[in-house]
Design a protein around this motif. Sequence first.
Motif, PDB file in Angstrom:
ATOM      1  N   VAL A 249       0.831  -1.206   0.000  1.00  0.00           N
ATOM      2  CA  VAL A 249       0.000   0.000   0.000  1.00  0.00           C
ATOM      3  C   VAL A 249       0.865   1.255   0.000  1.00  0.00           C
ATOM      4  O   VAL A 249       0.533   2.253  -0.655  1.00  0.00           O
ATOM      5  N   SER A 250       1.977   1.223   0.705  1.00  0.00           N
ATOM      6  CA  SER A 250       2.889   2.368   0.696  1.00  0.00           C
ATOM      7  C   SER A 250       3.385   2.656  -0.723  1.00  0.00           C
ATOM      8  O   SER A 250       3.408   3.812  -1.164  1.00  0.00           O
ATOM      9  N   HIS A 251       3.770   1.613  -1.447  1.00  0.00           N
ATOM     10  CA  HIS A 251       4.191   1.776  -2.845  1.00  0.00           C
ATOM     11  C   HIS A 251       3.040   2.299  -3.698  1.00  0.00           C
ATOM     12  O   HIS A 251       3.230   3.196  -4.533  1.00  0.00           O
ATOM     13  N   MET A 252       1.838   1.717  -3.519  1.00  0.00           N
ATOM     14  CA  MET A 252       0.700   2.109  -4.349  1.00  0.00           C
ATOM     15  C   MET A 252       0.348   3.584  -4.147  1.00  0.00           C
ATOM     16  O   MET A 252       0.050   4.304  -5.103  1.00  0.00           O
ATOM     17  N   ASN A 253       0.383   4.047  -2.907  1.00  0.00           N
ATOM     18  CA  ASN A 253       0.059   5.445  -2.642  1.00  0.00           C
ATOM     19  C   ASN A 253       1.114   6.388  -3.217  1.00  0.00           C
ATOM     20  O   ASN A 253       0.786   7.459  -3.748  1.00  0.00           O
ATOM     21  N   ALA A 254       2.387   5.990  -3.120  1.00  0.00           N
ATOM     22  CA  ALA A 254       3.453   6.809  -3.711  1.00  0.00           C
ATOM     23  C   ALA A 254       3.316   6.856  -5.233  1.00  0.00           C
ATOM     24  O   ALA A 254       3.497   7.917  -5.849  1.00  0.00           O
ATOM     25  N   ASN A 255       2.974   5.722  -5.830  1.00  0.00           N
ATOM     26  CA  ASN A 255       2.787   5.679  -7.284  1.00  0.00           C
ATOM     27  C   ASN A 255       1.594   6.528  -7.705  1.00  0.00           C
ATOM     28  O   ASN A 255       1.634   7.213  -8.733  1.00  0.00           O
ATOM     29  N   PHE A 256       0.533   6.450  -6.902  1.00  0.00           N
ATOM     30  CA  PHE A 256      -0.670   7.250  -7.184  1.00  0.00           C
ATOM     31  C   PHE A 256      -0.316   8.734  -7.190  1.00  0.00           C
ATOM     32  O   PHE A 256      -0.701   9.471  -8.109  1.00  0.00           O
TER      33      PHE A 256
END
Length: 267
Positions: A249-256
């Motif tokens: 989720v940390s990666h997904m939010n940064a990518n978002f």
Amino acid sequence: MIYTDAHLHLQDPRFSGQIDDIITTMREAGITRCVVNGTSPDDWPKVSELANRHPDLITPSFGLHPWKTPYHDDRWKETLLQYLDKHPDACLGECGLDRWMKNPDRQAQEEAFLFHLALAAERNLPLSIHVLKAWGWLINLLENHALPQRGFLLHSYGGSLETAKELLKLGAYFSFSGYFLSERKAGVREVFAQLPLNRVLLETDAPDMTPPDKYRPYLLSENTNHPANLPSIASGLSYYLQTSTATLVSHMNANFQRFFGVESKII
């Protein structure tokens, strides 16, 4: 944890009469930002209305879906520009190419897609692309036209690893939807397991792409995907990627934030 949904359709009539409760449940589930994708001038007004009512949660996106190209003349282009002017934070899409549909008009689809692509490149806007059975066609167009500097998103990506590698070179991001957690979609999960995490996003595509029952804590109807299923989808994907949900989720939010240029945070 907080979550970001890269692609869904809160304007869909299947949510009619329930949207306030649905949004409340999304917030309670930890979803703090989502991109609501329009599909034609018919639903763009509802997307606009929802974005105006919930600016801290909803990023609007306006596009002409390839399934809708037979029903609209060129006036949609001027209308699209008007909505982009109304919403400076807006994205483009859902647009794309589709040879799976019955009797596709390839010329109309390509013209519509190239209009979105040129606009995204000119304004460096986030672009959400739908593709079914048209990967070679898509890559040919992308390789021969200007692209947005930020890249582009293949929503609910179901293509091969070889195709993904070609798209990565062109700047692609890939979003994973809950439907791919079903047993028969193991091949799609294997592709995502080999993609760089900095190019992956999460989506529900609600009310479509319904996940299997074990990943559906929120029910609307048998075939209607609730947007608040996103945290469960994240948990399912993290299991198959052999990483913790928190890390994913940390990666997904940064990518978002990198792709859409919008920070997800608890307001």
